[in-house]
Every structure is written in C-alpha cells, then in structure tokens.
Write an enzyme that holds these catalytic residues in place. Structure first.
Site, PDB file in Angstrom:
ATOM      1  N   GLY A  46       0.836  -1.195   0.000  1.00 15.22           N
ATOM      2  CA  GLY A  46       0.000   0.000   0.000  1.00 15.22           C
ATOM      3  C   GLY A  46       0.868   1.241   0.000  1.00 15.22           C
ATOM      4  O   GLY A  46       2.027   1.196   0.447  1.00 15.22           O
ATOM      5  N   GLN A  51       3.165   9.945   0.978  1.00 17.47           N
ATOM      6  CA  GLN A  51       4.459   9.257   1.045  1.00 17.47           C
ATOM      7  C   GLN A  51       5.357   9.591  -0.145  1.00 17.47           C
ATOM      8  O   GLN A  51       6.560   9.355  -0.097  1.00 17.47           O
ATOM      9  CB  GLN A  51       4.263   7.738   1.138  1.00 17.47           C
ATOM     10  CG  GLN A  51       3.650   7.295   2.451  1.00 17.47           C
ATOM     11  CD  GLN A  51       3.531   5.790   2.516  1.00 17.47           C
ATOM     12  OE1 GLN A  51       2.532   5.235   2.074  1.00 17.47           O
ATOM     13  NE2 GLN A  51       4.535   5.121   3.047  1.00 17.47           N
ATOM     14  N   CYS A  89       6.212  -0.045   7.173  1.00 18.36           N
ATOM     15  CA  CYS A  89       5.828   1.101   6.348  1.00 18.36           C
ATOM     16  C   CYS A  89       7.006   1.482   5.470  1.00 18.36           C
ATOM     17  O   CYS A  89       8.143   1.529   5.957  1.00 18.36           O
ATOM     18  CB  CYS A  89       5.439   2.270   7.252  1.00 18.36           C
ATOM     19  SG  CYS A  89       4.974   3.761   6.356  1.00 18.36           S
ATOM     20  N   LEU A  90       6.736   1.750   4.200  1.00 16.85           N
ATOM     21  CA  LEU A  90       7.819   2.121   3.285  1.00 16.85           C
ATOM     22  C   LEU A  90       8.479   3.431   3.707  1.00 16.85           C
ATOM     23  O   LEU A  90       9.603   3.714   3.323  1.00 16.85           O
ATOM     24  CB  LEU A  90       7.283   2.227   1.849  1.00 16.85           C
ATOM     25  CG  LEU A  90       6.762   0.910   1.248  1.00 16.85           C
ATOM     26  CD1 LEU A  90       6.176   1.145  -0.139  1.00 16.85           C
ATOM     27  CD2 LEU A  90       7.865  -0.135   1.183  1.00 16.85           C
ATOM     28  N   HIS A 131      -4.085   1.420   7.732  1.00 16.49           N
ATOM     29  CA  HIS A 131      -2.740   1.999   7.731  1.00 16.49           C
ATOM     30  C   HIS A 131      -2.665   3.177   6.746  1.00 16.49           C
ATOM     31  O   HIS A 131      -2.143   4.241   7.078  1.00 16.49           O
ATOM     32  CB  HIS A 131      -1.731   0.901   7.366  1.00 16.49           C
ATOM     33  CG  HIS A 131      -0.311   1.355   7.264  1.00 16.49           C
ATOM     34  ND1 HIS A 131       0.670   0.936   8.139  1.00 16.49           N
ATOM     35  CD2 HIS A 131       0.313   2.173   6.385  1.00 16.49           C
ATOM     36  CE1 HIS A 131       1.828   1.496   7.796  1.00 16.49           C
ATOM     37  NE2 HIS A 131       1.643   2.242   6.734  1.00 16.49           N
ATOM     38  N   GLU A 132      -3.222   2.965   5.546  1.00 20.43           N
ATOM     39  CA  GLU A 132      -3.129   4.021   4.522  1.00 20.43           C
ATOM     40  C   GLU A 132      -4.036   5.204   4.846  1.00 20.43           C
ATOM     41  O   GLU A 132      -3.665   6.358   4.604  1.00 20.43           O
ATOM     42  CB  GLU A 132      -3.458   3.461   3.139  1.00 20.43           C
ATOM     43  CG  GLU A 132      -2.577   2.311   2.656  1.00 20.43           C
ATOM     44  CD  GLU A 132      -1.088   2.554   2.790  1.00 20.43           C
ATOM     45  OE1 GLU A 132      -0.637   3.712   2.721  1.00 20.43           O
ATOM     46  OE2 GLU A 132      -0.360   1.568   2.986  1.00 20.43           O
ATOM     47  N   HIS A 135      -2.283   7.448   7.073  1.00 21.05           N
ATOM     48  CA  HIS A 135      -1.325   8.329   6.383  1.00 21.05           C
ATOM     49  C   HIS A 135      -1.996   9.625   5.916  1.00 21.05           C
ATOM     50  O   HIS A 135      -1.408  10.700   5.990  1.00 21.05           O
ATOM     51  CB  HIS A 135      -0.748   7.630   5.145  1.00 21.05           C
ATOM     52  CG  HIS A 135       0.474   6.799   5.416  1.00 21.05           C
ATOM     53  ND1 HIS A 135       1.650   7.325   5.906  1.00 21.05           N
ATOM     54  CD2 HIS A 135       0.720   5.485   5.225  1.00 21.05           C
ATOM     55  CE1 HIS A 135       2.552   6.366   6.023  1.00 21.05           C
ATOM     56  NE2 HIS A 135       2.015   5.230   5.621  1.00 21.05           N
TER      57      HIS A 135
END
Ligand code: NI
Length: 164
Positions: A46, A51, A89-90, A131-132, A135
């Site tokens: 995701g 990000q 997380c990226l 999670h997204e 963000h």
C-alpha cells in the site's frame, strides 16, 4: 510512469493532512500510476500520496488478492473485530512493529474514474486500508506500536514483511 521518491519518517510532509480530490485530472492519473509503480518497486502492499510528497487523499493498495485498489477521498464507515500483528511502512525503512487493527473494515471511496464505491476488507486488506487512511491524516503506525519497534534484517524483508 516513473518511480517517485518515498518520503521517510522525519519528513514533516508525512505528518500533514491530505486534501480531498475534486477531480481526477491527467496529472492525478499519472500520480496514481506512479504510486503503483513506486509501491511495487519497493515490494509494498500500500502507498499513500503523502508518502511521495503529494498532500492529496489518494491511496493505492495491492495485497495480492487480484485487485489494484485506488482509494480517493476514502472514508471508513464501519469496523469490527481486531487483529494484532506485525506491520511495516515504506516510510519507515528497516523497521517493523506490532499493531492492533480492526479485523474488518468497510469504507466508501472514489475510484480512478471518480465513481463512488464501497469496499469491505478483512485481515491484511483491512490492515492495509487502516494503515493508509492513517497516512492521509498524518498518522504513522509507529505511534500505535505495542512494545518496541524492531529492526528488520534484509533477509526477513525478502520473505514478505508487509510494508505499507
Ligand atoms: Ni505506511
């Protein structure tokens, strides 16, 4: 299509609120394509627009269930149950932590054609959606970690640590 630079923790843009999208312009279509490419390039499941430095309410998700989800202006309508498990997380490279999320989530969002739709997710998909959506509100999973944030070795990373 292009791979965009992923912002990492400490970059203040990750803490800002994303703005709703009013219309999907060619530029936004390109952004969505780039977000998928950037996510796949980093083996993520995701990615949120913030990000890659764009403060718009856009999320892409692919948890390998055969779908490429595009969530524009997503709103969580319903959650139930809970699941506790590892999350990454990226934007927080090389780390992982235990986070409790709903087991089930139902959202409404617009797709890449600005058509409103509903999506229900369980398990990993529910985790990725939550999670997204966090963000988009400037929230990072590191604030929700139970216990310590752990280092992920490159070997473990290749085995499919879930990164969003
Ligand atoms: Ni993330």
């Amino acid at each position: 299509m292009a791979i965009r630079k992923i912002r990492t923790i400490g970059d203040e843009i990750l803490r800002k609120h994303c703005k709703p999208v009013k219309e999907v312009t060619p530029r936004i279509n390109e952004l969505i394509e780039d977000m998928f490419e950037t996510m796949y390039d980093s083996n993520g499941v995701g990615l949120a627009a913030s990000q890659v430095g764009v403060l718009k309410q856009i999320v892409v998700i692919d948890v390998e269930d055969g779908n490429q989800y595009v969530l524009i202006n997503p709103e969580i309508m319903e959650t139930s149950g809970s699941q506790t498990g590892p999350e990454g997380c990226l934007s927080v490279p090389g780390k992982s932590g235990t986070v409790t999320r709903p087991e089930y989530v139902k959202i409404k969002a617009y797709d890449a054609d600005m058509k409103l739709y509903e999506l229900e997710g369980e398990g990993l998909l529910a985790r990725a959606i939550c999670h997204e959506c966090d963000h988009l509100n400037g929230d990072l999973y590191v604030d929700k970690v139970e216990g310590e944030l752990e280092d992920v070795t490159p070997d473990e990373d290749e085995e499919g640590e879930v990164e969003e």
